[in-house]
Design a protein around this motif. Sequence first.
Motif, PDB file in Angstrom:
ATOM      1  N   THR A 152       0.834  -1.207   0.000  1.00 48.49           N
ATOM      2  CA  THR A 152       0.000   0.000   0.000  1.00 48.49           C
ATOM      3  C   THR A 152       0.867   1.255   0.000  1.00 48.49           C
ATOM      4  O   THR A 152       0.620   2.201  -0.743  1.00 48.49           O
ATOM      5  N   ILE A 153       1.908   1.237   0.840  1.00 44.32           N
ATOM      6  CA  ILE A 153       2.769   2.412   0.922  1.00 44.32           C
ATOM      7  C   ILE A 153       3.602   2.582  -0.344  1.00 44.32           C
ATOM      8  O   ILE A 153       3.784   3.696  -0.828  1.00 44.32           O
ATOM      9  N   SER A 154       4.047   1.473  -0.915  1.00 39.87           N
ATOM     10  CA  SER A 154       4.959   1.609  -2.054  1.00 39.87           C
ATOM     11  C   SER A 154       4.240   2.110  -3.306  1.00 39.87           C
ATOM     12  O   SER A 154       4.861   2.702  -4.177  1.00 39.87           O
ATOM     13  N   TYR A 155       2.913   1.907  -3.423  1.00 37.31           N
ATOM     14  CA  TYR A 155       2.195   2.440  -4.591  1.00 37.31           C
ATOM     15  C   TYR A 155       2.003   3.942  -4.490  1.00 37.31           C
ATOM     16  O   TYR A 155       1.842   4.615  -5.488  1.00 37.31           O
ATOM     17  N   LEU A 156       1.936   4.430  -3.270  1.00 39.47           N
ATOM     18  CA  LEU A 156       1.474   5.805  -3.047  1.00 39.47           C
ATOM     19  C   LEU A 156       2.209   6.862  -3.879  1.00 39.47           C
ATOM     20  O   LEU A 156       1.557   7.698  -4.514  1.00 39.47           O
ATOM     21  N   PRO A 157       3.551   6.856  -3.922  1.00 38.68           N
ATOM     22  CA  PRO A 157       4.230   7.933  -4.660  1.00 38.68           C
ATOM     23  C   PRO A 157       3.850   7.999  -6.137  1.00 38.68           C
ATOM     24  O   PRO A 157       3.945   9.051  -6.753  1.00 38.68           O
TER      25      PRO A 157
ATOM     26  N   PHE B 134       1.043   8.122  -7.403  1.00 38.45           N
ATOM     27  CA  PHE B 134      -0.114   8.991  -7.606  1.00 38.45           C
ATOM     28  C   PHE B 134       0.171  10.449  -7.289  1.00 38.45           C
ATOM     29  O   PHE B 134      -0.711  11.297  -7.405  1.00 38.45           O
TER      30      PHE B 134
END
Lengths: 282, 324
Positions: B128-133, B135
């Motif tokens: 979840t955290i690794s996808y964030l950047p 966007f």
Amino acid sequence: MDSTVYLLLSIIALTMLYPFYYVLIASFNKGSDTLLGGMYLWPRSVTFENYRIFLEDPKWMKAFLVTVARTVSGTALGLLLTSLVAYALSHRDLLFSKFYFTMIIFAMYFSGGLIPYYVVLRSLGLLNTFGVYIVPSMLNTFFLLIAISFFREIPGELKESAHMDGAGEFVIYFRIILPVSMPLLATMALFMGVGQWNSWLDSAYFVQSENLRTLTFRMMEIINQSNAPMDSVAVANRPGGGVTSFSLQVTSMVVSILPIICVYPFLQKYFVHGIMLGSVKG
Amino acid sequence: MQLETNVTGTEIPRGQLWKRFKKQRVLHLFVGLGMIFLVIFSYTPMFGILMAFKDYSISDGIKGIFTSDWVGLRYFDEFVHDYQFGKIVRNTLVLSFLKVIFAFPAPIVLAILLNEVKSMPFKRFVQTISYLPHFISWVVVVGVSYAFLSADIGLVNRALLEAGFIDQPLNILTSPNYFWGLAVGSAVWKEMGWWTIIFLAAITGINPSLYEAAEIDGAGRLARIRHITLPGMKGTIVVVLVLTIGSILGGGLVGSNFEQAYLLGNSINNPTSEIVQTYAFKVGLSDGRFSYASAIDLIQSVISVILIFSSNFIAKRVSGSSLF
């Protein structure tokens, strides 16, 4: 072995997360205090001054409103046109469909480049208008192909029975296809929305009017100012307050990230499926 | 991408064709609406390529693309003899290839690491955290780099100074020595997690009984990764690599070279940060030299197309997997 894996992944996760956290605490810290350095975990002198200045500055507010307006209208119109065209193209017996698909795929691989595109926008009178944010992105070829394959999986009986009842294509599209395509529409809406929200290139290229600047463009402006080689931190120092250009910068970053974090949980539910559908089949 | 298209028309007698077209007229109206957008915003600019061979002036409007005088290869010649030519071409190529070398393997490594995790909540948390950047816009990423790396207020410089590792702050943002590292590093940070999705999906497709059999045969974790996980991902790796190389001049998988070079570039790191796209932008839209900028753009597009086709061809030869 296991602990190495967990350690490495924890480091990666921390590297991804901490920058966002630091930006957040810096936005709630007195600007002049942040410049002293040494703040890592908590805001040291808590203040809402940065947000007050941000909200009171008509320049930022206008940019925020323009960004909201383009995100909402751009997403809505993009969804409408892209799904409408995809609906028509999802008919396997559509005449000339090979011609249509060739046109779409060719346009995905080749482009004329920035300058001719600029000339086209100029002759359409779109330069320096709000429309330049919306109109050119109404047909999204990437999502067009995804939507076509999605629509093709909808059972044909649904449409046929509507046909029997005398419904036209427009009614079928609105009353039958769209309602059963919520996962697709949600994915498209979220990606188009994030794209619109983050976009700054069109504001930099095609717009001169100060009234049409987007939030991301304003952010770029203030970052570039303070990032210039002859760096002077106190550029935006306001008399009296401890607000600096850096603290305004992080505040605008929080404002720009926040909506994305808010839709993120919904986004995540859909995008894994979305990207798999759309891109690679190994 | 596979799309079955029903080719009709040729086998159907004319009268019947017309009858069917009339029956489908509303659908053709919908498609036609979309085609109008394609013609205006994709195909008309393609004709604009002619500008590169002409003496185009913006006051001629769109028909000037056709009516202005031919100048042949004059603008291509001018670009090749531009005193910045060598620097720009080198920067473009180095930045692109560094990204392939470092940013392409990163998501593969992350996917393999994630696959080794047994705790589902932890795995989901990291994902979840690794996808964030992905966007977040490049502008914010550059703002973050500024907050962390700038010489006077950057967190990293401050921490290093406090800890006594350095006496002088590092000019990471304003020195040509750091630009490539900065660009590749921020690209990996932003897009690594995103591309992990595809590689994890490829791993999920591997038959679990292979792992069980290997375990019974006494294969360790690394052996299983080498002999089962990696070969199982091979098809996906090849396809993604083809995609990467085809779009390498634009930045490959890891975001736009242009946005990075434009936002992170400044007059001091210009010797390493000026790339073909930023240069074309400057001479084109800022200086108003439309024909010259089109010629520069065109060179880049031609190289891109060659890269797409040759990488696809090589992938087909080497592994049997390909994009088209």
